[in-house]
Design an enzyme around this catalytic site. Structure first.
Site, PDB file in Angstrom:
ATOM      1  N   ASP A 255      11.941 -28.072 -14.216  1.00  0.00           N
ATOM      2  CA  ASP A 255      13.245 -28.239 -13.520  1.00  0.00           C
ATOM      3  C   ASP A 255      13.992 -29.562 -13.875  1.00  0.00           C
ATOM      4  O   ASP A 255      13.027 -30.421 -14.115  1.00  0.00           O
ATOM      5  CB  ASP A 255      13.023 -28.155 -11.870  1.00  0.00           C
ATOM      6  CG  ASP A 255      14.319 -28.310 -11.090  1.00  0.00           C
ATOM      7  OD1 ASP A 255      15.279 -27.459 -11.597  1.00  0.00           O
ATOM      8  OD2 ASP A 255      14.361 -29.159 -10.454  1.00  0.00           O
TER       9      ASP A 255
HETATM   10  N1  LIG Z   1      27.042 -29.593  -2.811  1.00  0.00           N
HETATM   11  C1  LIG Z   1      27.478 -29.412  -3.893  1.00  0.00           C
HETATM   12  N2  LIG Z   1      28.608 -30.231  -4.401  1.00  0.00           N
HETATM   13  C2  LIG Z   1      29.137 -29.807  -5.504  1.00  0.00           C
HETATM   14  N3  LIG Z   1      28.579 -29.346  -6.645  1.00  0.00           N
HETATM   15  C3  LIG Z   1      27.484 -28.672  -6.434  1.00  0.00           C
HETATM   16  C4  LIG Z   1      26.877 -28.648  -5.075  1.00  0.00           C
HETATM   17  N4  LIG Z   1      25.686 -28.154  -5.255  1.00  0.00           N
HETATM   18  C5  LIG Z   1      25.643 -27.576  -6.428  1.00  0.00           C
HETATM   19  N5  LIG Z   1      26.639 -27.779  -7.258  1.00  0.00           N
HETATM   20  C6  LIG Z   1      26.894 -27.603  -8.466  1.00  0.00           C
HETATM   21  O1  LIG Z   1      26.169 -26.609  -9.002  1.00  0.00           O
HETATM   22  C7  LIG Z   1      25.382 -26.922 -10.009  1.00  0.00           C
HETATM   23  C8  LIG Z   1      23.832 -26.248  -9.846  1.00  0.00           C
HETATM   24  O2  LIG Z   1      23.371 -26.713  -8.794  1.00  0.00           O
HETATM   25  P1  LIG Z   1      21.835 -26.248  -8.545  1.00  0.00           P
HETATM   26  O3  LIG Z   1      21.231 -26.911  -7.039  1.00  0.00           O
HETATM   27  O4  LIG Z   1      21.559 -24.800  -8.683  1.00  0.00           O
HETATM   28  O5  LIG Z   1      20.914 -27.048  -9.628  1.00  0.00           O
HETATM   29  P2  LIG Z   1      20.378 -28.446  -9.421  1.00  0.00           P
HETATM   30  O6  LIG Z   1      19.456 -28.526  -8.501  1.00  0.00           O
HETATM   31  O7  LIG Z   1      21.515 -29.502  -9.398  1.00  0.00           O
HETATM   32  O8  LIG Z   1      19.990 -28.787 -10.980  1.00  0.00           O
HETATM   33  P3  LIG Z   1      18.561 -28.282 -11.606  1.00  0.00           P
HETATM   34  O9  LIG Z   1      18.683 -26.976 -11.635  1.00  0.00           O
HETATM   35  O10 LIG Z   1      18.473 -29.004 -12.992  1.00  0.00           O
HETATM   36  O11 LIG Z   1      17.569 -28.884 -10.583  1.00  0.00           O
HETATM   37  C9  LIG Z   1      25.384 -28.562  -9.992  1.00  0.00           C
HETATM   38  O12 LIG Z   1      25.011 -28.913 -11.102  1.00  0.00           O
HETATM   39  C10 LIG Z   1      26.766 -28.692  -9.207  1.00  0.00           C
HETATM   40  O13 LIG Z   1      27.636 -28.645 -10.260  1.00  0.00           O
END
Ligand SMILES: Nc1ncnc2c1ncn2[C@@H]1O[C@H](COP(=O)(O)OP(=O)(O)OP(=O)(O)O)[C@@H](O)[C@H]1O
Ligand SMILES: [Zn+2]
Length: 595
Positions: A284
């Site tokens: 991840d």
């Molecule tokens: N609270 C939030 N505010 C703004 N954007 C968000 C928020 N949560 C998620 N996002 C958007 O969604 C995308 C994907 O989020 P997700 O939590 O699925 O992945 P991550 O945990 O950030 O990244 P990875 O999968 O690499 O661990 C983020 O990169 C962001 O652009």
């Protein structure tokens, strides 16, 4: 031994101990008391040695449980008293003297010190600790506290005195859970172990048949019945697969015990074996390969919008979210504004993998990545803002677009940095023979590519929704197997579909500890090569043990048929069993790889 043998008979299965008992009783019945006695002596001597050696491995796990002190100094109502850790309650204040072992899981409310966390996390460098700014707030959500505030039972305090507030009962703290999980792991059977069980099921009846047949050798060769009987008994001993039976469990047990001492919790022989075999590892991104602590780098406003307005709205909404991006924005945004924004939005709804929506000052606010806005109703992103997003993304930024009602306020760029140990860890894993290293990320593809490039990951998959991560893992799983490394919280489904799910920073997170097949207790990637190396070494030792023990049977059975005496047969048989266990114990001395 007799009890064991009878127990097995009752469940209707022949066991090795039963064979030995038959041999001894048979000898005695025929009046050869001396032989029968010798057999029993050698047999129990062998077993005693074997038990002693296996005890070394289980002892290593037991030692873990004894790390936590049994009493704690508690401050209650103005007085201090020493109480049993079992009487500690959540919220109690425990005084930790310099150089003493910490008695409970909790957070620091008074004093600074550095704590040796090696017993729990395997980290060789002590971790500096300082009080939380607000104990009331900290106690509401202790699992989200930073490492410099949290302490674990069983770790060793440095030179400063500390006062900590207890967050877990003694029966429920990290150490207790690890000990319990390791104990459970011992009882889980690995695939190779199942194989040997299988062999025993067919093998033992065949041996008994051969031995029965050998009783009638005097009908073929010219010898008295007693000679035929001795031969049959010697063959019985020679053919007993004691060493074969212990070959795998002894190695698995030692491997798990060694890992636990190095801050790696392995939940059974299955995960231990598969980790050494997988050709690919998927990571991840956020919080695993990167620090998970991004910085706000760009604030681009739409026409006629003030930076203050953009930030104020974004902070009000994101202060409700617990995504790492959200806390970074709240922290850096307030700093950039030079003021604390205490206004809070309401009615937060998170759109998984895309962003969040909330209500603030009578408007509906949406914050998230580009794709969020093509999925929720409302006007599309205007072209000049889209151009700005693309520019930021090419520069390796994670972008957050902010819309209030129908108006786009602007876009924020954040940047996470790879962990210091990431590049080295990847190189180390490659050297250990892991062929393919992949990254799965919910972040945009440009960011994913930039991070992958920097640390030496082969391929990066960006813009993945949690279910896309599961699909990706399934695909990799069907083409040879994959291990998945994540934080165990929002990656749990992907981890569950991998051959082995590995969680990082599990000491601080119950969910991660629960979800993983293998848990790296420290929030440190560099323990992964140790786990992979240990797992490969375990497989090697299992293989050596299996070959050696089978080889011994293949040699001993014909030798016994051709006249090898009972004494040497028993000695070689028991000797090989002990040798197998001692070979397995070498794993306890497996070195930790230093980054
Ligand atoms: N609270 C939030 N505010 C703004 N954007 C968000 C928020 N949560 C998620 N996002 C958007 O969604 C995308 C994907 O989020 P997700 O939590 O699925 O992945 P991550 O945990 O950030 O990244 P990875 O999968 O690499 O661990 C983020 O990169 C962001 O652009
Ligand atoms: Zn034996």
């Amino acid at each position: 031994m007799v009890q064991e043998a009878i127990g097995e008979l009752i469940v209707g299965r022949f066991e090795i101990d039963f064979l030995m008992l038959v041999a001894a009783v048979g000898a005695a019945l025929l009046g050869a008391w001396a032989e029968g006695a010798l057999l029993l002596v050698l047999f129990s001597l062998g077993h005693a040695l074997e038990h002693y050696a296996m005890g070394r491995a289980t002892g290593a796990i037991q030692a873990l449980a004894e790390l936590a002190p049994s009493t704690a100094i508690v401050k209650r109502g103005g007085t201090t008293a020493e109480v049993s850790v079992n009487d500690l309650r959540v919220g109690d204040i425990v005084v930790v003297k310099p150089n003493a072992r910490i008695a409970a899981d909790g957070f620091v409310i008074e004093g600074t010190s550095s704590v040796n966390q090696a017993p729990i996390t395997g980290e060789s460098v002590p971790v500096d600790k300082e009080p939380v700014p607000d104990a009331g707030q900290a106690s509401r959500k202790p699992s989200s506290l930073a490492a410099q505030h949290r302490v674990f039972a069983g770790t060793v305090n440095g030179s400063g005195a500390l006062e900590i507030q207890v967050t877990k009962l003694a029966s429920d703290n990290t150490l207790a859970r690890v000990v319990q999980m390791v104990a459970e792991a011992e009882t889980r059977i690995s695939p190779t172990q199942q194989l040997t069980k299988h062999i025993q099921l067919y093998y033992v009846p065949i041996v008994l048949g051969l031995v029965a047949l050998l009783h009638f050798a005097w009908l073929v060769v010219e010898e008295p019945f007693s000679a035929s009987f001795y031969r049959a008994m010697a063959v019985l001993v020679a053919a007993s697969p004691c060493a074969l039976a212990i070959a795998t469990p002894s190695a698995t047990l030692s491997g798990i015990a060694r890992a636990a001492r190095g801050g790696v919790l392995i939940k059974g022989g299955g995960p231990l074996e598969s980790l050494g075999k997988v050709p690919a590892i998927a990571f991840d991104k956020t919080g695993t390969l990167t620090t998970g602590n991004p910085k706000l780098t760009d604030v681009l406003t739409a026409d006629s919008i003030a930076e203050e307005e953009l930030l104020r709205v974004a902070i009000a909404v994101e202060s409700l979210s617990d995504h790492p991006l959200a806390s970074a924005l709240v922290r850096d945004g307030q700093q950039r504004l030079g003021q604390v924004i205490s206004a809070e939005a309401e009615n937060l709804r998170s759109v998984t993998g895309r962003g969040v929506q909330a209500d603030f000052e009578g408007q509906s606010i949406a914050i998230g990545k580009r794709t969020l806005f093509s999925e929720i109703p409302g006007p599309p992103i205007p072209p000049e803002l889209a151009a700005a997003i693309t520019r930021l993304e090419t520069g390796g930024r994670t972008t957050m677009v902010v819309r209030a009602g129908q108006r786009y306020l602007g876009v924020l760029g954040l940047m996470d940095t790879p962990r210091q140990s990431a590049k080295q860890t990847i190189a180390c894993l490659r050297k250990l023979g892991v062929q393919q290293m992949l990254m799965l990320s919910g972040d945009n593809q440009s960011v994913a590519d930039a991070v992958a490039q920097e640390i030496g990951i082969d391929e990066a998959f960006g813009d993945l929704m949690p279910e896309d991560k599961v699909d990706a893992i399934r695909k990799l799983q069907s083409s040879g197997g994959v291990a998945m490394v994540g934080d165990g919280v929002n990656d749990a489904p992907a981890m569950a579909n991998a051959a082995v799910g590995i969680a990082m920073g599990a000491a601080g997170s119950d969910v991660a500890l629960e979800a993983a097949d293998i848990a790296l207790m420290s929030d440190d990637l560099s323990h992964l090569p140790f786990a992979v190396g240990l797992s490969r070494q375990t497989s090697r030792i299992v293989r050596q043990n299996l070959w050696f023990s089978m080889g011994m049977v293949v040699f001993l059975v014909p030798a016994a048929i051709l006249g090898l005496d009972m004494g040497p047969a028993v000695a070689l048989h028991e000797g090989s069993t002990v040798a197998v266990v001692i070979n397995a114990l070498r794993l306890l001395a497996y070195p930790s790889v230093d980054p």
